[in-house]
Write an enzyme that holds these catalytic residues in place. Sequence first.
Site, PDB file in Angstrom:
ATOM      1  N   HIS A  95      50.202  83.016 -30.720  1.00  0.00           N
ATOM      2  CA  HIS A  95      48.819  82.510 -30.688  1.00  0.00           C
ATOM      3  C   HIS A  95      48.584  81.670 -29.433  1.00  0.00           C
ATOM      4  O   HIS A  95      47.565  81.781 -28.761  1.00  0.00           O
ATOM      5  CB  HIS A  95      48.564  81.588 -31.886  1.00  0.00           C
ATOM      6  CG  HIS A  95      48.330  82.301 -33.189  1.00  0.00           C
ATOM      7  ND1 HIS A  95      47.320  83.207 -33.365  1.00  0.00           N
ATOM      8  CD2 HIS A  95      48.961  82.196 -34.396  1.00  0.00           C
ATOM      9  CE1 HIS A  95      47.339  83.642 -34.628  1.00  0.00           C
ATOM     10  NE2 HIS A  95      48.336  83.051 -35.267  1.00  0.00           N
ATOM     11  N   HIS A 145      55.764  83.032 -33.891  1.00  0.00           N
ATOM     12  CA  HIS A 145      54.423  83.428 -34.328  1.00  0.00           C
ATOM     13  C   HIS A 145      53.356  82.520 -33.706  1.00  0.00           C
ATOM     14  O   HIS A 145      52.412  82.992 -33.073  1.00  0.00           O
ATOM     15  CB  HIS A 145      54.358  83.353 -35.862  1.00  0.00           C
ATOM     16  CG  HIS A 145      53.017  83.693 -36.444  1.00  0.00           C
ATOM     17  ND1 HIS A 145      52.726  84.934 -36.955  1.00  0.00           N
ATOM     18  CD2 HIS A 145      51.893  82.950 -36.590  1.00  0.00           C
ATOM     19  CE1 HIS A 145      51.467  84.946 -37.393  1.00  0.00           C
ATOM     20  NE2 HIS A 145      50.944  83.750 -37.189  1.00  0.00           N
ATOM     21  N   GLU A 146      53.533  81.225 -33.876  1.00  0.00           N
ATOM     22  CA  GLU A 146      52.537  80.290 -33.338  1.00  0.00           C
ATOM     23  C   GLU A 146      52.553  80.321 -31.814  1.00  0.00           C
ATOM     24  O   GLU A 146      51.515  80.164 -31.169  1.00  0.00           O
ATOM     25  CB  GLU A 146      52.785  78.871 -33.861  1.00  0.00           C
ATOM     26  CG  GLU A 146      52.794  78.731 -35.394  1.00  0.00           C
ATOM     27  CD  GLU A 146      51.571  79.305 -36.099  1.00  0.00           C
ATOM     28  OE1 GLU A 146      50.511  79.439 -35.465  1.00  0.00           O
ATOM     29  OE2 GLU A 146      51.689  79.652 -37.292  1.00  0.00           O
TER      30      GLU A 146
END
Lengths: 501, 501
Positions: A269, A265-266
């Site tokens: 980003h 997820h990160e």
Amino acid sequence: MAGIEDKILSFQDYMKKITDFNSAIALLDWDSRTKMPKKGVAARSEALGTLSSTVFQMQVSPEMRAFLEELEAGKDQLDLKTRRMLEISRKFYDLNQKIPAARFHEFVVLRTQAEAVWQEAKEKSDFAMFSPYLAKIVDMTKEFIGYWGHKDHLYDTLLDMYEEGLTVSVLDPLFANVRKQTIAILDQIKDAPKPDKHFLERRFDPEKQRQFSEFILHQMGYDFDAGRLDETVHPFATGIAPGDVRVTTKYLPNFFNSALFGSIHEGGHALYEQNISDDLAGTPLHTGVSMGIHESQSRFWENIIGRSHEFWQRYFPDLQKMFPDELSDVTTDQFYKAVNAVEPSFIRIEADEVTYNLHIMLRYELEKALITGDLKVADLPGAWNDKMQDYLGITPPNDSEGVLQDVHWSDGSFGYFPSYSLGNIYGAQMIRALGKDIPDYREQVAKGEFSSIRHWLKTHIHQYGSLYKPDEILRKATGEGVDTSAIFDYFNRKFGRIYGF
Amino acid sequence: MAGIEDKILSFQDYMKKITDFNSAIALLDWDSRTKMPKKGVAARSEALGTLSSTVFQMQVSPEMRAFLEELEAGKDQLDLKTRRMLEISRKFYDLNQKIPAARFHEFVVLRTQAEAVWQEAKEKSDFAMFSPYLAKIVDMTKEFIGYWGHKDHLYDTLLDMYEEGLTVSVLDPLFANVRKQTIAILDQIKDAPKPDKHFLERRFDPEKQRQFSEFILHQMGYDFDAGRLDETVHPFATGIAPGDVRVTTKYLPNFFNSALFGSIHEGGHALYEQNISDDLAGTPLHTGVSMGIHESQSRFWENIIGRSHEFWQRYFPDLQKMFPDELSDVTTDQFYKAVNAVEPSFIRIEADEVTYNLHIMLRYELEKALITGDLKVADLPGAWNDKMQDYLGITPPNDSEGVLQDVHWSDGSFGYFPSYSLGNIYGAQMIRALGKDIPDYREQVAKGEFSSIRHWLKTHIHQYGSLYKPDEILRKATGEGVDTSAIFDYFNRKFGRIYGF
């Protein structure tokens, strides 16, 4: 209009200075969550307060006003980049020049203190410890809305900060639709046999989890020469500067999903921030355009790619090699179903894709009520638990797994949560568009080849940074505005296969 | 004189803002040496340039000038703290208001780039790579001395920045005396049997070295809740803010001394910063007063305490327990003699106490020649090697172990090196004074009890931060000015016992 070139250069220098200050702020913030010794909190709050106030003052100064007026008069002579900086600066100026500098400074200091208190309160599951800080944050947010002004709903002002143009009047029906369709899926699932997922809660050595997170980030194309991976209570990604985009994750020894999917997820980003065009370096446009678009990237990688069958066809053997004792009795298919099991749970960041949006709606409703004054901070834990029961049919055993689980409120980020669901919705629209350009993308994922996918994302989304509005980016990438049909097509196809409906 | 209270408050706010910016700068600098990914260098240089320039501009601004003039007129009404801040601000203002802001900014950016280049050049032992950066730094330093002005010698201006009031005319005879007495000691030692120290170069597991460094820092009283220990190429300590004072060290697998004594050295700096009075928080006085006093603290702990027989009486058994395979055949006495062996060596930070000051004098001579133009940067490696031969009778095998070994020149810190020798001299004066107040301090060290020593240092030195001038602090602590008798009494007693003269 002689002299506008000089004015443009001065404006660019001014923006560059703001960008450098913001970079320092991002580092101070990263450090305070990852490396800072605990006795450093008080002084760090002060330093962050001073830097943020300086930036704030630069954005509402008479000098800024002069830039705005003089450059708006010569708008035709500006390039796209400068025009967009001007547009963003104008919006900020009009919103914030009425906020007293001292109040803004106090707010920044309060937030930094509140985050440290929240962290301890969460560890101790002690809402009362955090409550006075949160109450002050809510009060100041309401005070600020008074300065900012609002359209139909007080909360619209907050939404607009994270997703330009978004309002309660758009979101209420959109979410009503999502809720209805989500419940339809949950209804079809509820009598199906539950996937076995007990093996996810075996003991997974944190150091090996770290190595596997690092491996997967490498595979995704995250550039470790322009970033790093650390551990924090609440995972996050931060673009400190071009060439310096950092991620964090959390290794739970008894629950595998947290670190791995958190890292992906990160990493999503971070890929966004790492692939912004160098042309935008040294400007405030060198960052993701909105939280919704940002979450579309993180949720895209976490779920659409990272929880796909093809992904685990490719990587489950590597995972088994890393954890032979823990996973030798598990098949790829069992693993795939386990990490996609749909069922009500307490923690948002560990929720499955389908129930996830219900976690968001709950927060959205509570935030609206806090801001309108219909809900008091003291009543928040009760309201949280009631809504959990209403939306998901379960009640958290304590506040640490309930109302205290997220960092956002300690940071005053009201209006942020809806971005996650928007991200899910945008992400599904993007993969639909990507699938038209790269028909064999699933086969590529099954081979661990992500370069075409990354290239598509860079070309259609990442490179632009904040050069266009979120809605424009979405239209450029997908040819359409926000639309829930893609996500429910995706859900129905994916979970229909897993649960046989 | 109505209104001076308001003026004082505004001045304090202004100083507080400078302090907060400096805290951010210290963190950006710490991070760039410890955690930053390598592609972050360019943007970090820019951010550091912008922040440093902002501070610089605040220190020479018309607003500062107004503070100086108005508050100097009402000096009698100022408390000690404000008076000292005013004095320091005035000195800086008079020195620097003539430096063009753009040139200052360029210098800051250059230094950050130069440090990154130096690091790589050192790894590759490639002076040519670093040379153009160093040449620019020397040129800009000379240009700045032009703005600053100078007394008798160009180099005086640089010395004064690290040790208020110090001049070449003081230092030349002081160093001549140190050289003479040092050579007298070396003469007495040269025919004595050399202590066996081959066991220091066995393989010491870096992770265990880290644990032992951490243990010793704890024992010294370094507060890990207000600091942290990391690894860097060049060890350093940095006071980021009250409650946040960090140290770094370097673990060489095949040489034990580097990490341990490096940690104690940096721990000595850190104890100084951690024990400054809270009264000075939020002011630029909350930091060590000069490099000489700072080095007196680091060298005090590293050598006078950390290389004492009593220290190793207490800690050698712990060290043996940590490294049973490596040290079981070594006695406390052998170890003590090995870590105090006097012999010419290439690396300053690993030099014994006696030859150490010769390393400093060599740098001092070369710096003076670079600044006067008597020596060109291109000729520096040759000049370095010639002086090594002259002072120490050895020639470095490569530039990495010669002219490239120290970070200081990449940072433009000309005038800093003499502080190390001053620190050695001050430190010996301090232990002589401390010994009168705490006659049994050696017995306390032998029991690992450092609280009285720490309390003495805090009371006489640390608490004051920069509230008094370095010379005042030395006089308060020892009752005398700078004087080389203490250090040579100490050397003769200590090394007389070890080498039997």
